[in-house]
Design an enzyme around this catalytic site. Sequence first.
Site: not given
Ligand code: SIN
Length: 289
Positions: A116, A118, A264, A279
């Site tokens: 996906h 974000d 990612h 994040r």
């Molecule tokens: C995410 O932002 O999707 C999480 C990425 C991660 O935990 O590496």
Amino acid sequence: MEPYEREALEAVTTRPVHPYRTLTVERITPVLGAEVSGVDLSKEIPAEQLDEIRITFLDHHVLVFRDQTITVEDHKRFAAAFGELRPVNPPPEGDPYILEIRTTSAAANVAGNGWHADGTADTEPSLGSMLYITEIPEPGCGGDTLFANMHLAYEMLSPAMRSLLDPLTAVHDGAQALGNYTPPADYVIPKGEHPLVARHPETDRKLLYVNKAYTSRISQLSAQESQALLDMLFDTIACRPILHCRVRWTPGTLVLWDNRCVQHHATYDYYPYTRYGQRVAINGGPVKG
Ligand code: SIN
């Protein structure tokens, strides 16, 4: 490899390398990601260095900064250098800009465990995200994050496929990404429609803008045609290692990725151990076709 695939790959692998004055930049693969050193994110970053970080961000799309000891304020200051901070949705209990990424053995859901980008269901999706990991699984490894280059995903398609995709748009639906997670009652589920082939707002380079978590339907096609084409594109993204790089986390690593042109996937290979990070996301604008 088809001639058009070779051509697309060569254009990426032979692109000129910028001569950095204030950074050391080491590619992770020829097509995606770079380890950046010489930066201390706990301090105000000098203007020249920030300019070089912005250049390398557009060039490599995923930047890895190791051995950082930063506060929430340092984290937000660095994110704010790229744009307006994006509030977490639904709003968390603490800081409205900090999304805690916490996986324990009791977790029913693991954030980001699928391909996906974000916030693509929003009408104005996220520009980028910065994840700062402070706790990695006990074996000292696991929980790597995979990234995929959506410019190259588009450029390696056949010319006929690119012509078919170019004028299309697709719906991105937040409900599809929820899985078995029940959001708070006041959560407004986002839904948006974007060009299927977008242009990066800063470089104008084309890219494939569909992802398996959020993209539910190609608007101009029948449901059956849409599903068949989306499945082919999702497979292309997931099954072509040439598009990917993989980041192995160490405590104190911050990764910045460009949600406009990269997808990612957080790997959940460390049950029953714990992984923790925070994040911060950056607001983007409408997706440019
Ligand atoms: C995410 O932002 O999707 C999480 C990425 C991660 O935990 O590496």
